[in-house]
Every structure is written in structure tokens, then in C-alpha cells.
Motif scaffolding. Structure first.
Motif, PDB file in Angstrom:
ATOM      1  N   VAL A  51       0.838  -1.196   0.000  1.00 57.69           N
ATOM      2  CA  VAL A  51       0.000   0.000   0.000  1.00 57.69           C
ATOM      3  C   VAL A  51       0.878   1.253   0.000  1.00 57.69           C
ATOM      4  CG1 VAL A  51      -1.610   1.379   1.407  1.00 57.69           C
ATOM      5  CG2 VAL A  51      -2.025  -1.074   1.044  1.00 57.69           C
ATOM      6  N   HIS A  52       1.929   1.249   0.809  1.00 62.84           N
ATOM      7  CA  HIS A  52       2.763   2.448   0.946  1.00 62.84           C
ATOM      8  C   HIS A  52       3.817   2.620  -0.131  1.00 62.84           C
ATOM      9  CE1 HIS A  52       1.236   4.390   4.500  1.00 62.84           C
ATOM     10  NE2 HIS A  52       0.889   3.178   4.881  1.00 62.84           N
ATOM     11  N   ASP A  53       4.322   1.511  -0.670  1.00 60.32           N
ATOM     12  CA  ASP A  53       5.417   1.617  -1.632  1.00 60.32           C
ATOM     13  C   ASP A  53       5.023   1.219  -3.039  1.00 60.32           C
ATOM     14  OD1 ASP A  53       7.070   2.508   0.414  1.00 60.32           O
ATOM     15  OD2 ASP A  53       7.673   0.482   0.936  1.00 60.32           O
ATOM     16  N   GLY A  54       3.775   0.822  -3.228  1.00 57.34           N
ATOM     17  CA  GLY A  54       3.317   0.459  -4.556  1.00 57.34           C
ATOM     18  C   GLY A  54       3.670  -0.973  -4.911  1.00 57.34           C
ATOM     19  N   PRO A  55       3.233  -1.405  -6.077  1.00 61.98           N
ATOM     20  CA  PRO A  55       3.493  -2.773  -6.522  1.00 61.98           C
ATOM     21  C   PRO A  55       4.988  -3.095  -6.501  1.00 61.98           C
ATOM     22  CG  PRO A  55       1.896  -1.704  -7.964  1.00 61.98           C
ATOM     23  CD  PRO A  55       2.435  -0.643  -7.051  1.00 61.98           C
ATOM     24  N   GLN A  56       5.301  -4.303  -6.040  1.00 64.70           N
ATOM     25  CA  GLN A  56       6.703  -4.721  -5.895  1.00 64.70           C
ATOM     26  C   GLN A  56       6.842  -6.193  -6.249  1.00 64.70           C
ATOM     27  OE1 GLN A  56       9.366  -2.735  -4.503  1.00 64.70           O
ATOM     28  NE2 GLN A  56       7.902  -1.065  -4.785  1.00 64.70           N
ATOM     29  N   ARG A  57       8.023  -6.547  -6.701  1.00 64.90           N
ATOM     30  CA  ARG A  57       8.356  -7.958  -6.877  1.00 64.90           C
ATOM     31  C   ARG A  57       8.484  -8.586  -5.493  1.00 64.90           C
ATOM     32  NH1 ARG A  57      12.894  -8.814 -11.574  1.00 64.90           N
ATOM     33  NH2 ARG A  57      11.665  -7.906 -13.278  1.00 64.90           N
ATOM     34  N   THR A  58       8.253  -9.882  -5.428  1.00 67.32           N
ATOM     35  CA  THR A  58       8.366 -10.612  -4.168  1.00 67.32           C
ATOM     36  C   THR A  58       9.747 -10.423  -3.553  1.00 67.32           C
ATOM     37  OG1 THR A  58       6.785 -12.237  -4.968  1.00 67.32           O
ATOM     38  CG2 THR A  58       8.129 -12.892  -3.089  1.00 67.32           C
ATOM     39  N   SER A  59      10.779 -10.439  -4.363  1.00 67.17           N
ATOM     40  CA  SER A  59      12.147 -10.290  -3.855  1.00 67.17           C
ATOM     41  C   SER A  59      12.356  -8.934  -3.199  1.00 67.17           C
ATOM     42  CB  SER A  59      13.170 -10.496  -4.974  1.00 67.17           C
ATOM     43  OG  SER A  59      12.953  -9.567  -6.023  1.00 67.17           O
ATOM     44  N   LYS A  60      11.758  -7.890  -3.748  1.00 64.39           N
ATOM     45  CA  LYS A  60      11.879  -6.543  -3.175  1.00 64.39           C
ATOM     46  C   LYS A  60      11.131  -6.461  -1.850  1.00 64.39           C
ATOM     47  CE  LYS A  60      12.707  -2.092  -3.130  1.00 64.39           C
ATOM     48  NZ  LYS A  60      13.951  -1.594  -2.612  1.00 64.39           N
ATOM     49  N   VAL A  61       9.956  -7.072  -1.775  1.00 59.45           N
ATOM     50  CA  VAL A  61       9.193  -7.101  -0.526  1.00 59.45           C
ATOM     51  C   VAL A  61      10.001  -7.833   0.544  1.00 59.45           C
ATOM     52  CG1 VAL A  61       7.085  -7.885   0.627  1.00 59.45           C
ATOM     53  CG2 VAL A  61       6.959  -6.954  -1.696  1.00 59.45           C
ATOM     54  N   ALA A  62      10.566  -8.981   0.179  1.00 56.91           N
ATOM     55  CA  ALA A  62      11.370  -9.764   1.128  1.00 56.91           C
ATOM     56  C   ALA A  62      12.549  -8.947   1.628  1.00 56.91           C
ATOM     57  CB  ALA A  62      11.847 -11.063   0.471  1.00 56.91           C
ATOM     58  N   GLU A  63      13.220  -8.261   0.726  1.00 53.29           N
ATOM     59  CA  GLU A  63      14.362  -7.429   1.119  1.00 53.29           C
ATOM     60  C   GLU A  63      13.926  -6.322   2.076  1.00 53.29           C
ATOM     61  OE1 GLU A  63      16.964  -4.081  -1.143  1.00 53.29           O
ATOM     62  OE2 GLU A  63      16.766  -5.996  -2.191  1.00 53.29           O
ATOM     63  N   CYS A  90       6.447 -10.834 -12.422  1.00 54.05           N
ATOM     64  CA  CYS A  90       5.216 -10.226 -11.907  1.00 54.05           C
ATOM     65  C   CYS A  90       5.527  -9.437 -10.635  1.00 54.05           C
ATOM     66  CB  CYS A  90       4.137 -11.267 -11.647  1.00 54.05           C
ATOM     67  SG  CYS A  90       4.457 -12.362 -10.269  1.00 54.05           S
ATOM     68  N   VAL A  91       4.626  -8.521 -10.348  1.00 52.71           N
ATOM     69  CA  VAL A  91       4.703  -7.741  -9.112  1.00 52.71           C
ATOM     70  C   VAL A  91       3.439  -8.011  -8.313  1.00 52.71           C
ATOM     71  CG1 VAL A  91       6.183  -5.913 -10.055  1.00 52.71           C
ATOM     72  CG2 VAL A  91       3.695  -5.682 -10.215  1.00 52.71           C
ATOM     73  N   LEU A  92       3.535  -7.789  -7.031  1.00 47.38           N
ATOM     74  CA  LEU A  92       2.378  -7.892  -6.139  1.00 47.38           C
ATOM     75  C   LEU A  92       1.800  -6.497  -5.962  1.00 47.38           C
ATOM     76  CD1 LEU A  92       4.044 -10.157  -3.425  1.00 47.38           C
ATOM     77  CD2 LEU A  92       2.422 -10.883  -5.197  1.00 47.38           C
ATOM     78  N   ALA A  93       0.478  -6.394  -5.985  1.00 48.97           N
ATOM     79  CA  ALA A  93      -0.185  -5.103  -5.815  1.00 48.97           C
ATOM     80  C   ALA A  93      -1.451  -5.298  -4.985  1.00 48.97           C
ATOM     81  CB  ALA A  93      -0.545  -4.510  -7.174  1.00 48.97           C
ATOM     82  N   PRO A  94      -1.763  -4.327  -4.134  1.00 46.56           N
ATOM     83  CA  PRO A  94      -3.006  -4.459  -3.349  1.00 46.56           C
ATOM     84  C   PRO A  94      -4.229  -4.281  -4.244  1.00 46.56           C
ATOM     85  CG  PRO A  94      -1.987  -2.316  -2.960  1.00 46.56           C
ATOM     86  CD  PRO A  94      -1.052  -3.095  -3.835  1.00 46.56           C
ATOM     87  N   THR A  95      -5.283  -5.035  -3.945  1.00 48.82           N
ATOM     88  CA  THR A  95      -6.561  -4.873  -4.640  1.00 48.82           C
ATOM     89  C   THR A  95      -7.389  -3.828  -3.892  1.00 48.82           C
ATOM     90  OG1 THR A  95      -7.628  -6.564  -3.299  1.00 48.82           O
ATOM     91  CG2 THR A  95      -6.543  -7.300  -5.354  1.00 48.82           C
ATOM     92  N   ALA A  96      -8.523  -3.482  -4.456  1.00 46.23           N
ATOM     93  CA  ALA A  96      -9.428  -2.558  -3.770  1.00 46.23           C
ATOM     94  C   ALA A  96      -9.846  -3.137  -2.419  1.00 46.23           C
ATOM     95  CB  ALA A  96     -10.652  -2.264  -4.640  1.00 46.23           C
ATOM     96  N   GLU A  97     -10.102  -4.454  -2.381  1.00 41.54           N
ATOM     97  CA  GLU A  97     -10.469  -5.105  -1.119  1.00 41.54           C
ATOM     98  C   GLU A  97      -9.278  -5.101  -0.158  1.00 41.54           C
ATOM     99  OE1 GLU A  97     -12.834  -7.201   1.738  1.00 41.54           O
ATOM    100  OE2 GLU A  97     -13.193  -5.749   0.151  1.00 41.54           O
ATOM    101  N   GLY A  98      -8.086  -5.275  -0.685  1.00 41.44           N
ATOM    102  CA  GLY A  98      -6.876  -5.199   0.138  1.00 41.44           C
ATOM    103  C   GLY A  98      -6.713  -3.822   0.764  1.00 41.44           C
ATOM    104  N   LEU A  99      -7.002  -2.794   0.002  1.00 37.72           N
ATOM    105  CA  LEU A  99      -6.940  -1.425   0.538  1.00 37.72           C
ATOM    106  C   LEU A  99      -7.975  -1.241   1.644  1.00 37.72           C
ATOM    107  CD1 LEU A  99      -6.440   0.594  -2.760  1.00 37.72           C
ATOM    108  CD2 LEU A  99      -4.749   0.238  -0.949  1.00 37.72           C
ATOM    109  N   ARG A 100      -9.158  -1.812   1.452  1.00 34.12           N
ATOM    110  CA  ARG A 100     -10.198  -1.721   2.483  1.00 34.12           C
ATOM    111  C   ARG A 100      -9.749  -2.413   3.770  1.00 34.12           C
ATOM    112  NH1 ARG A 100     -13.407  -4.324   5.353  1.00 34.12           N
ATOM    113  NH2 ARG A 100     -12.973  -6.327   4.371  1.00 34.12           N
TER     114      ARG A 100
END
Length: 168
Positions: free
Chosen positions: A59-71, A105-115
Motif C-alpha cells: 500500500v505504501h510503496d506500490g506494486p513490488q516484486r516478491t524479492s523486493k518485498v522480502a528485502e 510479476c509484481v504484487l499489488a493491493p486490490t481494492a479489497e486489500g486497501l479496504r
């Protein structure tokens, strides 16, 4: 022959204050951990706190690859992959083609995820407001300023610990 180094009074006072701060931080961390007890492990939508950290990051940093999230979360890719799969199954995160490399691919929050994120944030803020209800506006403002200053100074002096959690 070496002589014992005599401590300057100011340095001793600074260390004593640092020690007391350390004690208070340990108390704070213990209370935070108690608040995250098995009763509070799941948020209002059943999201595990570990999965919430991933959602928070996205939510705060935008869509990211799994590796970037892990880091960013100082976690193993396999752990983030497993937790993000749960988030995808729940409909709170989706996989999208990486705009820089369509093969990935990147991971991104959905509208439901934002809720879900906002509801968890609302619950946390409600709890904090209750905790600080008897504090003056000035004390609450001062606490925020001093915590921000402390965290900024920690990040500046130990950049390897700095992360992207501002605005939680």
C-alpha cells in the motif's frame, strides 16, 4: 603503565539516560508483543499480522516484486511468497505483469486489500486514541515529534536499519 580513563560527568549522564531509554523501549516492545498475543494475532478481517506487513508495504510503496518485498521486510523470499499467496487467495493482493519486465510479476493491493488495510489501521488508531485519551494535545504532539526524531536519528546513524514504514 596504563591509567584508568576517568569518565566525564556529561558522558556518564548520557549513558545513564540511554540506559533508561533502553529499559523503556524494552517495556514498550513487551507491551506491543502482548497486544499481538494469540487473541490479537488476527486483525478484524482475519489477516495475520505477518501478512499485514506485506499488505502495508504494498500500500505504501506500490506494486513490488516478491524479492523486493522480502528485502524490505528482512524476510526470506519463500516466506513472503507463501504469505503473499494467502493474500492473493483472500483477494487482498493480485499479481500483475511487471511493467519493467513482462516475464516477471509484481504484487499489488486490490481494492479489497486497501479496504482491509484501512480497517486495520482504523482499529489500531482507535486503540491508540483510547490509550492516549487522558493525555493533553500538547503531550500527544510532543510524543509524535520525539518518536519521529528518535526513529530518524536511528535511521541516519544506522542506514542498514532504515526502512520504508513512514506513514503507517
Amino acid at each position: 603503565m596504563a591509567f584508568p580513563v576517568r569518565e566525564e560527568p556529561a558522558a556518564a549522564d548520557e549513558r545513564a539516560t540511554a540506559d533508561e531509554l533502553g529499559v523503556q523501549l524494552v517495556r514498550l516492545l513487551r507491551m506491543v508483543n502482548k497486544a499481538k498475543s494469540p487473541v490479537a494475532k488476527l486483525g478484524p478481517d482475519g489477516i495475520e499480522r505477518a501478512a499485514y506487513a506485506i499488505l502495508f508495504h504494498l500500500v505504501h510503496d506500490g506494486p513490488q516484486r516478491t524479492s523486493k518485498v522480502a528485502e524490505s521486510l528482512h524476510a526470506e523470499i519463500s516466506t513472503i511468497s507463501r504469505q503473499s499467496s494467502t493474500l492473493v487467495q483472500q483477494g487482498w493482493v493480485e499479481r500483475q505483469a511487471d511493467p519493467e519486465d513482462g516475464r516477471a510479476c509484481v504484487l499489488a493491493p486490490t481494492a479489497e486489500g486497501l479496504r482491509v488495510f484501512e480497517e486495520n489501521r482504523r482499529q489500531r488508531n482507535k486503540w491508540l486514541a483510547k490509550v492516549l485519551a487522558d493525555w493533553s494535545d500538547e503531550d500527544r504532539h510532543t510524543l509524535n515529534e520525539l518518536l519521529d526524531r528518535l526513529i530518524s536519528d536511528i535511521e541516519a546513524r544506522t542506514p542498514q536499519l532504515a526502512d520504508q514504514t513512514k506513514g503507517a
